[in-house]
Design a protein around this motif. Structure first.
Motif, PDB file in Angstrom:
ATOM      1  N   ASP A  95     -21.774 -22.162 -45.495  1.00 50.84           N
ATOM      2  CA  ASP A  95     -21.861 -22.243 -46.954  1.00 50.84           C
ATOM      3  C   ASP A  95     -23.179 -21.639 -47.437  1.00 50.84           C
ATOM      4  OD1 ASP A  95     -21.706 -22.874 -49.603  1.00 50.84           O
ATOM      5  OD2 ASP A  95     -22.008 -25.033 -49.335  1.00 50.84           O
ATOM      6  N   VAL A  96     -23.099 -20.496 -48.118  1.00 50.51           N
ATOM      7  CA  VAL A  96     -24.318 -19.819 -48.568  1.00 50.51           C
ATOM      8  C   VAL A  96     -24.911 -20.466 -49.810  1.00 50.51           C
ATOM      9  CG1 VAL A  96     -23.571 -17.625 -47.598  1.00 50.51           C
ATOM     10  CG2 VAL A  96     -23.046 -18.143 -49.988  1.00 50.51           C
ATOM     11  N   THR A  97     -24.155 -21.343 -50.466  1.00 46.18           N
ATOM     12  CA  THR A  97     -24.648 -21.959 -51.703  1.00 46.18           C
ATOM     13  C   THR A  97     -25.514 -23.188 -51.450  1.00 46.18           C
ATOM     14  OG1 THR A  97     -22.724 -23.417 -51.971  1.00 46.18           O
ATOM     15  CG2 THR A  97     -22.566 -21.190 -52.891  1.00 46.18           C
ATOM     16  N   SER A  98     -25.630 -23.624 -50.208  1.00 48.77           N
ATOM     17  CA  SER A  98     -26.408 -24.831 -49.926  1.00 48.77           C
ATOM     18  C   SER A  98     -27.889 -24.637 -50.248  1.00 48.77           C
ATOM     19  CB  SER A  98     -26.233 -25.239 -48.462  1.00 48.77           C
ATOM     20  OG  SER A  98     -26.689 -24.223 -47.590  1.00 48.77           O
ATOM     21  N   TYR A 107     -25.457 -14.240 -55.362  1.00 48.98           N
ATOM     22  CA  TYR A 107     -25.563 -15.200 -56.458  1.00 48.98           C
ATOM     23  C   TYR A 107     -26.156 -16.527 -56.010  1.00 48.98           C
ATOM     24  CZ  TYR A 107     -22.801 -12.268 -59.624  1.00 48.98           C
ATOM     25  OH  TYR A 107     -22.355 -11.247 -60.439  1.00 48.98           O
ATOM     26  N   ALA A 108     -26.439 -16.667 -54.732  1.00 51.73           N
ATOM     27  CA  ALA A 108     -26.976 -17.925 -54.214  1.00 51.73           C
ATOM     28  C   ALA A 108     -28.446 -17.800 -53.824  1.00 51.73           C
ATOM     29  CB  ALA A 108     -26.146 -18.388 -53.011  1.00 51.73           C
ATOM     30  N   ARG A 109     -29.115 -16.749 -54.281  1.00 57.79           N
ATOM     31  CA  ARG A 109     -30.540 -16.545 -54.047  1.00 57.79           C
ATOM     32  C   ARG A 109     -31.125 -15.969 -55.342  1.00 57.79           C
ATOM     33  NH1 ARG A 109     -28.315 -18.513 -50.303  1.00 57.79           N
ATOM     34  NH2 ARG A 109     -28.612 -18.122 -48.062  1.00 57.79           N
ATOM     35  N   TYR A 110     -32.419 -16.138 -55.560  1.00 56.64           N
ATOM     36  CA  TYR A 110     -32.983 -15.627 -56.815  1.00 56.64           C
ATOM     37  C   TYR A 110     -33.449 -14.176 -56.708  1.00 56.64           C
ATOM     38  CZ  TYR A 110     -38.112 -16.302 -55.858  1.00 56.64           C
ATOM     39  OH  TYR A 110     -39.406 -16.221 -55.410  1.00 56.64           O
ATOM     40  N   GLN A 124     -30.334 -11.427 -48.305  1.00 59.96           N
ATOM     41  CA  GLN A 124     -30.630 -11.159 -49.716  1.00 59.96           C
ATOM     42  C   GLN A 124     -31.632 -10.035 -49.899  1.00 59.96           C
ATOM     43  OE1 GLN A 124     -31.126 -14.070 -48.160  1.00 59.96           O
ATOM     44  NE2 GLN A 124     -33.109 -14.986 -48.650  1.00 59.96           N
ATOM     45  N   TYR A 125     -32.369  -9.668 -48.834  1.00 62.17           N
ATOM     46  CA  TYR A 125     -33.297  -8.545 -48.951  1.00 62.17           C
ATOM     47  C   TYR A 125     -32.553  -7.252 -49.273  1.00 62.17           C
ATOM     48  CZ  TYR A 125     -36.855 -11.488 -46.609  1.00 62.17           C
ATOM     49  OH  TYR A 125     -37.730 -12.482 -46.274  1.00 62.17           O
ATOM     50  N   MET A 126     -31.305  -7.181 -48.859  1.00 65.10           N
ATOM     51  CA  MET A 126     -30.524  -5.971 -49.102  1.00 65.10           C
ATOM     52  C   MET A 126     -30.292  -5.732 -50.593  1.00 65.10           C
ATOM     53  SD  MET A 126     -30.101  -4.784 -46.063  1.00 65.10           S
ATOM     54  CE  MET A 126     -28.945  -3.484 -46.452  1.00 65.10           C
TER      55      MET A 126
END
Length: 411
Positions: free
Chosen positions: A38-41, A135-138, A310-312
């Protein structure tokens, strides 16, 4: 005047963007379950925990996973703007909004003279390739600031400087946007903005710069270029282990510090190359600032001991700005980055268990993704050097005068 073809292209891009982003929202809101962990955790547990601490007026000083510059607090606190939603839902909506802002910036920038909508197409295609992690990282919020700074660069250097400094105070990497900036105004406004923000946070919130000491004991993250050494070594009995450490899954054990130092050495070499390029570069065109930023972030991402998925997003945003310019020569490196995005979503989250296990599938995916990044870095650096560094003209050797041939008259 806008042509019919351009209007159709813009409408098509908006339509595809809307369709793909609805799918991403369905995944983060768990209407459908995306394969893998789960990437939203991170939002519902880590970000929301930071939010509760930051609201008290201090940084999370006892949490070593807080590794961000002080303005990162603004991103974590931003869901308070959407107060009628719970924290995770508000965060996802704001990430979606930042994604839309990038698209509108690229569409607006692509409609100017000498520009193209290819950049907007890169963004439309690249983000969904990374899956719901975006959408799960800023990071998508930081990327929006960076894209705005680059597109403002040529006509509004002061705005570029201010936005770049703000982006760097959100997450350090946007400072690289100034690499090819030639306007003193951009540098001056960046310095003033960064200084002002640093002073405000230092005075208003204790522990604003504690993040600087939170990464000293990090290992080598399992998705990084250096981690390939240990993925292979595990096949031959390496005695280290894989643990959740400092907010990411890392290798810990014998020789990890050596590989980490080697990664740092590669980053230093990259910095040296960039410095040499800046000293040698003589031909600066409208797209040079974006291309230099793209190359710099590629170099530091590829050589880092941590390459989180998310670096991508950073690379996709900078790649999109490059291709906004019709004269940009970065098409092949950008295509390689998009291919690396597809490999990234496969290694995380889809088959991340295979990466952690260092089995054949996991190692193959990492070699593919990191190999694409290395190739994109080398080719992009080559393009940047050839397009900006003017070779010294060869000294022409003056031709020796020829003596006229003597001819004899017939007798």
């Amino acid at each position: 005047m806008e042509t019919t073809g351009t209007r159709r292209s813009s409408a098509w891009l908006l339509g595809v963007w809307g369709l793909t982003r609805v799918v991403l929202l369905l995944f983060v809101f768990k209407v459908y379950v995306f394969p893998g962990p789960d990437v939203t955790s991170d939002v519902s547990v880590i970000y929301q925990g930071w939010y509760d601490v930051l609201r008290t007026g201090t940084f999370p000083l006892d949490d070593v996973t807080w590794q961000y510059p002080p303005a990162g607090a603004l991103a974590i606190l931003s869901p308070a703007l959407v107060f009628w939603l719970d924290y995770p839902s508000a965060f996802f909506v704001l990430a979606f909004t930042a994604d839309l802002a990038v698209l509108l910036l690229l569409l607006n920038g692509g409609l100017r003279r000498g520009r193209t909508l290819r950049g907007a197409a890169v963004w439309v295609a690249g983000v969904p390739l990374l899956g719901p992690t975006v959408y799960a990282r800023y990071d998508v919020m930081v990327t929006a600031v960076a894209v705005a700074a680059l597109l403002a660069g040529a006509r509004h250097p002061r705005l570029m400087g201010a936005l770049t400094a703000f982006g760097a105070m959100l997450k350090v990497w946007p400072v690289l946007l100034l690499l090819a900036a030639r306007s003193r105004a951009a540098w001056a406004w960046a310095a003033v903005t960064a200084g002002a923000l640093a002073a405000v946070f230092a005075l208003a919130m204790p522990g604003a710069f504690a993040f600087l000491t939170f990464q000293r004991d990090r290992g080598t993250e399992v998705e990084s270029l250096g981690a390939l050494v240990f993925h292979v070594a595990r096949q031959y009995g390496w005695s280290g282990e894989v643990l959740l450490n400092y907010g990411s899954v890392e290798f810990l054990g014998p020789y990890v510090d050596v590989v980490s130092k080697a990664s740092l050495g590669l980053s230093c070499l990259a910095f040296g190359w960039l410095l040499l390029w800046r000293l040698r570069a003589r031909r600066f065109e409208a797209h040079t600032v974006a291309e230099a930023a793209f190359v710099a972030v590629l170099m530091f991402t590829t050589t880092s001991r941590v390459i989180s998925p998310q670096y991508m997003v950073w690379l996709v945003g900078l790649a999109a700005v490059c291709l906004c310019f019709r004269e940009s020569r970065m098409r092949l490196p950008v295509a390689l980055v998009l291919a690396a995005c597809l490999a990234t979503v496969l290694e995380f989250p889809v088959w991340f268990s295979h990466v952690v296990a260092s089995d054949g599938l996991g190692v193959t995916l990492l070699f593919l993704r990191n190999g694409l990044l290395v190739l994109a870095t080398v080719l992009a650096a080559r393009v940047l050097w050839r397009s900006t560094v003017i070779r010294p003209a060869s000294v022409a050797v003056p031709a020796q005068p020829t003596r006229p041939r003597e001819t004899s008259l017939p007798s």
